[in-house]
Design an enzyme around this catalytic site. Structure first.
Site, PDB file in Angstrom:
ATOM      1  N   ARG A 103       0.844  -1.197   0.000  1.00  0.00           N
ATOM      2  CA  ARG A 103       0.000   0.000   0.000  1.00  0.00           C
ATOM      3  C   ARG A 103       0.880   1.248   0.000  1.00  0.00           C
ATOM      4  O   ARG A 103       2.083   1.159   0.140  1.00  0.00           O
ATOM      5  CB  ARG A 103      -0.936  -0.003   1.216  1.00  0.00           C
ATOM      6  CG  ARG A 103      -0.219  -0.084   2.554  1.00  0.00           C
ATOM      7  CD  ARG A 103      -1.239  -0.012   3.707  1.00  0.00           C
ATOM      8  NE  ARG A 103      -0.557  -0.105   4.995  1.00  0.00           N
ATOM      9  CZ  ARG A 103      -1.143  -0.004   6.180  1.00  0.00           C
ATOM     10  NH1 ARG A 103      -2.457   0.186   6.252  1.00  0.00           N
ATOM     11  NH2 ARG A 103      -0.447  -0.089   7.300  1.00  0.00           N
ATOM     12  N   CYS A 107       3.523   8.779  -5.064  1.00  0.00           N
ATOM     13  CA  CYS A 107       4.316   9.956  -4.717  1.00  0.00           C
ATOM     14  C   CYS A 107       3.364  11.136  -4.557  1.00  0.00           C
ATOM     15  O   CYS A 107       2.557  11.407  -5.453  1.00  0.00           O
ATOM     16  CB  CYS A 107       5.315  10.226  -5.840  1.00  0.00           C
ATOM     17  SG  CYS A 107       6.199  11.783  -5.688  1.00  0.00           S
ATOM     18  N   GLU A 142      -3.317   6.992   7.237  1.00  0.00           N
ATOM     19  CA  GLU A 142      -1.957   7.065   7.784  1.00  0.00           C
ATOM     20  C   GLU A 142      -0.948   7.630   6.787  1.00  0.00           C
ATOM     21  O   GLU A 142      -0.017   6.943   6.360  1.00  0.00           O
ATOM     22  CB  GLU A 142      -1.499   5.687   8.283  1.00  0.00           C
ATOM     23  CG  GLU A 142      -2.259   5.239   9.520  1.00  0.00           C
ATOM     24  CD  GLU A 142      -1.727   3.929  10.116  1.00  0.00           C
ATOM     25  OE1 GLU A 142      -0.989   3.215   9.424  1.00  0.00           O
ATOM     26  OE2 GLU A 142      -2.048   3.627  11.274  1.00  0.00           O
ATOM     27  N   GLU A 314      -7.721   4.183  15.585  1.00  0.00           N
ATOM     28  CA  GLU A 314      -7.380   2.761  15.672  1.00  0.00           C
ATOM     29  C   GLU A 314      -6.798   2.505  17.057  1.00  0.00           C
ATOM     30  O   GLU A 314      -5.851   3.165  17.464  1.00  0.00           O
ATOM     31  CB  GLU A 314      -6.357   2.360  14.598  1.00  0.00           C
ATOM     32  CG  GLU A 314      -6.849   2.594  13.170  1.00  0.00           C
ATOM     33  CD  GLU A 314      -5.861   2.100  12.106  1.00  0.00           C
ATOM     34  OE1 GLU A 314      -4.870   1.442  12.474  1.00  0.00           O
ATOM     35  OE2 GLU A 314      -6.089   2.382  10.923  1.00  0.00           O
ATOM     36  N   TRP A 322       3.341  -6.350  13.435  1.00  0.00           N
ATOM     37  CA  TRP A 322       4.401  -5.608  12.755  1.00  0.00           C
ATOM     38  C   TRP A 322       5.605  -5.251  13.622  1.00  0.00           C
ATOM     39  O   TRP A 322       6.567  -4.680  13.114  1.00  0.00           O
ATOM     40  CB  TRP A 322       3.831  -4.342  12.125  1.00  0.00           C
ATOM     41  CG  TRP A 322       2.922  -3.544  13.010  1.00  0.00           C
ATOM     42  CD1 TRP A 322       1.555  -3.608  13.029  1.00  0.00           C
ATOM     43  CD2 TRP A 322       3.295  -2.577  13.992  1.00  0.00           C
ATOM     44  NE1 TRP A 322       1.058  -2.726  13.960  1.00  0.00           N
ATOM     45  CE2 TRP A 322       2.100  -2.087  14.561  1.00  0.00           C
ATOM     46  CE3 TRP A 322       4.512  -2.079  14.447  1.00  0.00           C
ATOM     47  CZ2 TRP A 322       2.092  -1.116  15.577  1.00  0.00           C
ATOM     48  CZ3 TRP A 322       4.510  -1.128  15.460  1.00  0.00           C
ATOM     49  CH2 TRP A 322       3.296  -0.655  16.014  1.00  0.00           C
ATOM     50  N   GLU A 362      -1.912  -8.617   7.294  1.00  0.00           N
ATOM     51  CA  GLU A 362      -2.195  -8.410   8.713  1.00  0.00           C
ATOM     52  C   GLU A 362      -2.914  -9.580   9.349  1.00  0.00           C
ATOM     53  O   GLU A 362      -3.624  -9.405  10.342  1.00  0.00           O
ATOM     54  CB  GLU A 362      -2.984  -7.102   8.889  1.00  0.00           C
ATOM     55  CG  GLU A 362      -2.155  -5.881   8.531  1.00  0.00           C
ATOM     56  CD  GLU A 362      -2.883  -4.555   8.725  1.00  0.00           C
ATOM     57  OE1 GLU A 362      -4.082  -4.572   9.058  1.00  0.00           O
ATOM     58  OE2 GLU A 362      -2.243  -3.508   8.535  1.00  0.00           O
ATOM     59  N   MET A 364      -1.928 -11.711  11.288  1.00  0.00           N
ATOM     60  CA  MET A 364      -1.555 -11.930  12.678  1.00  0.00           C
ATOM     61  C   MET A 364      -1.923 -10.732  13.565  1.00  0.00           C
ATOM     62  O   MET A 364      -1.463 -10.638  14.694  1.00  0.00           O
ATOM     63  CB  MET A 364      -0.060 -12.207  12.800  1.00  0.00           C
ATOM     64  CG  MET A 364       0.418 -13.483  12.150  1.00  0.00           C
ATOM     65  SD  MET A 364      -0.237 -15.005  12.919  1.00  0.00           S
ATOM     66  CE  MET A 364       0.931 -15.230  14.282  1.00  0.00           C
ATOM     67  N   HIS A 365      -2.720  -9.834  13.043  1.00  0.00           N
ATOM     68  CA  HIS A 365      -3.135  -8.653  13.807  1.00  0.00           C
ATOM     69  C   HIS A 365      -4.488  -8.958  14.450  1.00  0.00           C
ATOM     70  O   HIS A 365      -5.478  -9.187  13.752  1.00  0.00           O
ATOM     71  CB  HIS A 365      -3.246  -7.461  12.853  1.00  0.00           C
ATOM     72  CG  HIS A 365      -3.408  -6.139  13.547  1.00  0.00           C
ATOM     73  ND1 HIS A 365      -4.434  -5.868  14.403  1.00  0.00           N
ATOM     74  CD2 HIS A 365      -2.643  -5.027  13.522  1.00  0.00           C
ATOM     75  CE1 HIS A 365      -4.319  -4.643  14.859  1.00  0.00           C
ATOM     76  NE2 HIS A 365      -3.232  -4.103  14.336  1.00  0.00           N
TER      77      HIS A 365
END
Lengths: 624, 624, 624
Positions: A103, A107, A142, A314, A322, A362, A364-365
């Site tokens: 992601r 630029c 973000e 969040e 991470w 993600e 494992m999040h």
């Protein structure tokens, strides 16, 4: 305060949506953040939009009384778009294109992508701008995550030249301001200026500072383009964005000026592991996070936000995926973090994510639900927190104790030129913040141009540039003042002022810094229960100027005092800054008392909150 | 000895120049180094020269009786030149171009830039070649700084092929010398040979050695082109260049052969922090520098210099800006460093810089004046040193005690093939030097082909290649000899000699090295108060050959003796090399006595200097 | 078992060949491996072959009764070939071409190079295929050495797309399997898919897993092309390849399926230094290697090999050149390693190399002869070993104790997604192996689809994917079972199974893993003489499911038991896994007894071998 959750209906079968929506409502959640990564589902092929699924998802949520924060999906442009204009990729500092496959593959300076971002934002805003379920919009996601603000692309170079021309007007002015004569670095036109990466040795710090400012400005204008569209097509909705932790790639004061609410993403365990805490603290607080991590950002972003409106967009609910190591929070921490955000004034805490994804980056999040759809440990705590929040009612305003002055420019400057390894303005600010909080004080982290009215104590940890507004408000300030090293040591273009540091603050501090040096670990000057380490400024002071206050055993002066002003001549860290700030707090008659290890307090008009991180317990007492 | 200073009139308003000049003279300085970064002011646009300001600056200095060392500005070509031929950039080992924006942005092999360097040198030489104020010329500035000697550009590749063809004549000879059959690396013509970077695993060490020699030769010929022009247009002026510390990127013996005086830039605190000293020493000597850093280079460059003429062209006067941590020197160190340079035979100590710059890359680098033009702490010490120097008069020649043999090729070879982490010929030399100096001995660091007449002791720390001249002079040497590991272990093209190590030295040492191994930290063999560590050579010796001298508790032989020759079979470091050299010094009846920690001595015909680094005190006694 | 040696006649003068051949025979060697790096001598120019020298070399060896293992030279294509098609270079993960100048400078996916490899293989096979001296062929050399399996070239990208299309059939199936909706990473065709390197942040783990599988498959098909040619032109010769230590870049089970004998290259000292052993072990075993290094690979590759035929194709005989530190083995270790290989069933131990090369990359790598042609220390030990081997006669089959299940896919998955630093399936397997061996047990390391008949104990250290065959054989297994964390936690495409971990093993283990977390060093839960560290799975279990067995002082459950099945919920390392496996071994009535530090045992039908690594002694007793 409301509670919310981040949700990705596009990840799950449609027949699960109503179940999820009902469970969300039953849990006590009222806001759901959706859409920010769904571009490939909204526009599966160039120009062909598929709104049907999103319409239905919104209806399902709305039917349960949930309201929506809808994200623009510009953080994840689809592959077909990337292939249409591969030069939309940012280039890393190493000059390499940063490819599709995760992601943020764009630029900020690429004109073509700016047009595409506007196009998709318009399309969404037109479709849902007036929908009653839409409570707010989130722009992108973000900004800067994965180090994406600085791009070293041709697009960025061209935009940088225009930005410089606008700022300096003439190339002579730029050469003069930067001191380019130094190594024959003088330019004859703005078109000769390149980006400051890949130079043989370090580029001019003024060159870097300009590039950091430019890069920040590109984020601001990228965001503003979306804001303008949303204001037009979706009136009366809040616009927000989710900032990150310990992240200073762009100026959050500037970004927040265009938003209604500034959000941020709070991952205390991941941050503890990945940022510069001692090994001891990383182990001691492995399941809680250091007790100042979340609060520091609450107070920082509240200070950035227009009208002080901020939220947690969040909130970590379990192990993340991470950090180097990813432990589970102690039972009680999810509730504690929620109430702590409330105590600091959040208007929303939104957990990330509703349900753990079984696939992709993600997986494992943790979420509030496990991948199999059953409740994860956090869900119980969220219900408890929801009950607590409902019970408490309004907290009233936070009590005003101390103001801590922080600017993003300061951190850019110490990153560009640390002079001593680890001497960072951000971490100086964190240390000062922690010192204040260990005394039980409320802290407002404010911009240099903020009003200082009502505070008993002001701390300026490390502010190389001192804007006139700050100099003036400090002069007029009646309470106690603590100023840290490097403050006032530079002008707007990174030059040492003609009168040397602390520049405009010389009278206030009562002295001039004639020499600054940095000290390696192991070279310290011992005081009573503190030490001089990291940095040392030598002060020359006039008759009636500053006098030494804290002096090490060998005579090295760690701090100076001039009436209500203290100057910390060593790096503000450890016991030294704790002692110094305690002295100032006592002189200022602030309600300061050393709290037990791991305990923090937050006072509001109606309540006193106490957070015991070691025990993972939040307790709340009414103000007497 | 004279004192001088580095000065950049182009950085300051012209009305300040006379003040600076007068203060310089009053301080006791007589030489001023200028011009080396001023290309963009001398030639602001292609072909348009502006000499007026430089004419005036020289006049102002001259008017105060100061004489000038004028630098050619080729270390900082301006942007317009770089843009004319962007392929003048060196490419890093990673294949990336090293861009404009700091300094040294050129490849030594680029023909176009060589022409430009000659052009600007000619222009300056013609303008000022006969000016009475010009005492000397400095070519360029710090060749190799920021790792700029090795370039992996197409220009370097083409030049390397020509260099190889000249050296080896036939491609078969090259294939044979390098052993290219090993992995089918045989070439059919010189045009097939690439630079040795970016290979799948390490390239042939012979390939690397050739590239290191080539890269050094390119610096030498680049410099010689300037020297030739200057000799022609500015007769009777010394030509010098400023070498660096612990830097071995080119062969300084070769460079010095074209110069009248070899200068070097002495930054003891920066070097201590950035090079491989123990954490303990980095803390203990943080404000002084390790007591052998400056002297090692004085003695090294004196040995490189034609006729032994050398100087300190830049002397650290306070904190610098480029080390990880940048402390201030202890009061007394600037004077100590100055007198130490004198004791070792410098003809000039020139402080860097006159006044601290408020802008650009080195704004945190101290000068004799602060950025505000007021005296910095060093100025007082310079005045003291100037008085001391004047008082002492001629020192007479340095007493001859020990010679230490060092070649740049040795260091290239141990860098290319360390075999054990940290086994470097340069640091082996430094360790041996330190061992000698801790005994109060004078050391001359000499090239392998230097005469050894007059010394009582010769040390060859690590010399993989032993030229015939060295083998012969060692055979004929009557004093004590200490030889370290790897010596004689290779031929000119990095091959193991048919008789194995130590090759030509086998008879002298009285044995053959049949196996070499390297030992990780933690694997040591304990002797009395020393240990075998890092490296271990097993010696097979004939009847009447070498006998063990230092033997560890388990029987491991650390050193061998054969009449007046000692062979150190372990890595020459720590207490082992101290003991070994002490034994040799005693056997050689040298005036050796262990000095206190931190104290060093230098004996000349007329004086004995003693330098107490811990106390920052230099004391001088007349010879009795 | 036979003994052999690696030999490079092309490095030495032809008149030395007969001397070498005679000495080899006298030493007790019977097989000589030659040719694998000789392409530039076999085909010095495109299409011009020079067989004469190789014909003669083979004759000279054959004349002494030695037989040949002939290598195809495809690991070292000559420069003329590389120049013909420079795009044959592999690209590194950083996107940079990996240049000529060492070896393995090719991309496995490059069609042109595949053709060239087939051409040279055919030429050699036709020339020597029926020669009576040729005992076997070796394909290429050390596939994957220097990290060469993964290539990020256009050739690899194109081949990857074809591979994906063949595997997934439709792009929708791929998007679905990978969960590409997650960040709008959905593709519209296989042609949109790029390689997973250089993405902004990590790519989808499913993307990486596919790329790892693809990269492995490219090695297998590259090798198979040579095998097919050799089988055709050289019938009745064994075909082998030399695998490496601790290397998992391709699936060795797949490669071995095409070979007759799987060889490997055993460098115990280099491996100890370069891989993840404790500093303490690196020092303690510096001259021996950790006692499980060689045996682990013997047992692993025996399990990979078709019909269990395996060999040591390169055996370290002295110091090597490629580790950070390169010590010499203790006297006795070369014999010990040789006998240990025999005890584990090797059919050949071939020493690398016959004579140390005085030139090129490996000039510091010891041989059986020194560079001067005299015997190196290992030669004596090889003669001793040869005598021992001859004396012993047939050993009979190894006794069956424990099976350890390992798959390369498991290691790829833990590399792609460690979740906690250092959590690697390979090292989990090594730890379990070591625990078994410290109890004196024989271990067979087997593929997930291997039969488990005849074992008393099966260990599955960490197998994220559990193929049906493994699930079934574990269900049917009557002995003791130990299963480690992450096992059964993923499906074939890296997705968490709908029932969560351990997926298919839930009934067997008697519980479901509802939360996995990782713990930093310093965060441990203390048990009796073991600790919970690194990883921790929380188990939810039904009535009659698993019960806690090892429980830390604070109640944390380290391991669970369900009848004959144990589940290790913490990372399998240190004393914890030792205790757990000991319990299982006792319950399974295996002949387990703790051996002294550094001692290992191997039981065969006719003998018991005991290897004392600390003393470097191998002792052999007949079975009673």
């Amino acid at each position: 305060m409301q509670l919310g959750v981040c949700y990705y209906p596009e990840h799950w079968p449609e027949d699960r949506w109503p179940i999820d929506a009902r469970e969300m409502a039953e849990t006590g959640l009222s806001l759901v953040r959706i859409g920010e990564f769904a571009w490939s589902r909204i526009e599966p092929e160039p120009g062909r939009f598929d709104w049907a699924w999103l319409d239905r998802a919104i209806e399902v949520l709305h039917a349960e009384g949930l309201r929506i924060i809808l994200g623009t999906p510009t953080a994840t442009p689809p592959k077909w778009l990337y292939n249409q204009m591969p030069d939309m990729a940012a280039l890393g500092r190493d000059g390499k294109a940063r490819k599709f496959g995760s992601r943020r593959h764009y630029c900020f300076s690429h004109r073509g992508y700016r047009e595409q971002a506007a196009r998709i934002t318009s399309a969404m805003a037109e479709r849902y701008g007036s929908h009653p379920a839409i409570a707010a919009w989130q722009t992108d996601n973000e900004y800067g995550c994965h180090d994406t603000v600085q791009s070293f692309s041709p697009a960025a170079r061209d935009a940088f030249r225009l930005w410089l021309a606008a700022r300096y007007t003439s190339i002579d002015a730029l050469n003069q301001a930067w001191g380019n004569v130094f190594w024959s670095m003088e330019y004859r036109s703005f078109d000769e200026i390149d980006l400051p990466n890949l130079t043989v040795t370090e580029a001019n710090p003024a060159h870097w500072l300009a590039f950091r400012r430019f890069s920040s400005d590109q984020v601001i204008s990228f965001n503003r383009a979306q804001v303008d569209i949303l204001r037009e097509s979706s009136p009366d909705r809040d616009i927000t964005h989710n900032a990150m932790g310990f992240y200073t790639g762009y100026d959050h004061h500037d970004l927040a000026a265009d938003l209604d609410v500034l959000g941020w993403d709070s991952y205390p365990l991941g941050f503890l592991e990945m940022f510069r805490f001692s090994e001891e603290d990383k182990c001691r607080y492995a399941r809680q996070g250091h007790p100042d991590i979340a609060a520091f950002h609450h107070d920082l972003y509240r200070g950035c936000a227009k009208h002080g409106r901020w939220s947690v967009l969040e909130q970590q609910p379990g192990p993340v995926n991470w950090a180097r190591h990813n432990p589970a929070p102690l039972r009680g921490m999810v509730r504690l973090w929620t109430l702590e955000a409330m105590a600091h004034g959040a208007e929303l805490v939104s957990y990330f994510r509703w349900r753990q994804s079984p696939k992709a980056q993600e997986q494992m999040h943790a979420g509030l639900l496990r991948p199999d759809g059953e409740p994860a440990p956090a869900l119980t705590e969220v219900k408890e927190a929801a009950a607590n929040v409902a019970e408490l009612g309004p907290l009233g305003a936070g009590t005003k104790h101390a103001a801590l002055v922080f600017s993003y420019t300061s951190e850019w400057m110490t990153q560009i030129q640390p002079q001593g390894e680890g001497c960072s303005a951000l971490w100086a600010a964190f240390n000062c913040y922690s010192a204040l909080r260990k005394l039980g004080l409320n802290v407002d982290i404010v911009a240099p141009d903020a009003s200082l009215d009502g505070y008993g104590l002001v701390v300026v940890p490390c502010s190389p540039i001192v804007p006139d507004a700050l100099a003036k408000s400090l002069e007029n300030f009646g309470g106690q003042i603590v100023i840290g090293p490097r403050s006032g040591s530079r002008d707007e273009d990174f030059a040492i002022p003609p009168t040397l540091a602390p520049g405009k603050l010389e009278t206030l501090i009562g002295g001039k810094v004639t020499l600054s040096e940095t000290l390696r670990p192991g070279v310290v000057y011992q005081g009573d229960d503190w030490e001089v380490a990291g940095w040392l400024d030598r002060l020359e002071r006039p008759q009636g100027g500053a006098t030494p206050e804290l002096t090490a055993n060998d005579g090295t002066v760690a701090s100076w005092r001039n009436a209500n002003v203290r100057y910390c001549a060593a790096w503000p860290e450890g016991a030294l800054i704790d002692r110094l700030i305690e002295k100032a707090a006592i002189d200022g008659a602030l309600p300061a008392a050393r709290l037990p290890e791991g305990t923090r307090r937050r006072s509001c008009k109606n309540y006193i909150f106490e957070f015991d991180y070691l025990a993972a317990v939040a307790s709340i007492k009414p103000q007497i």
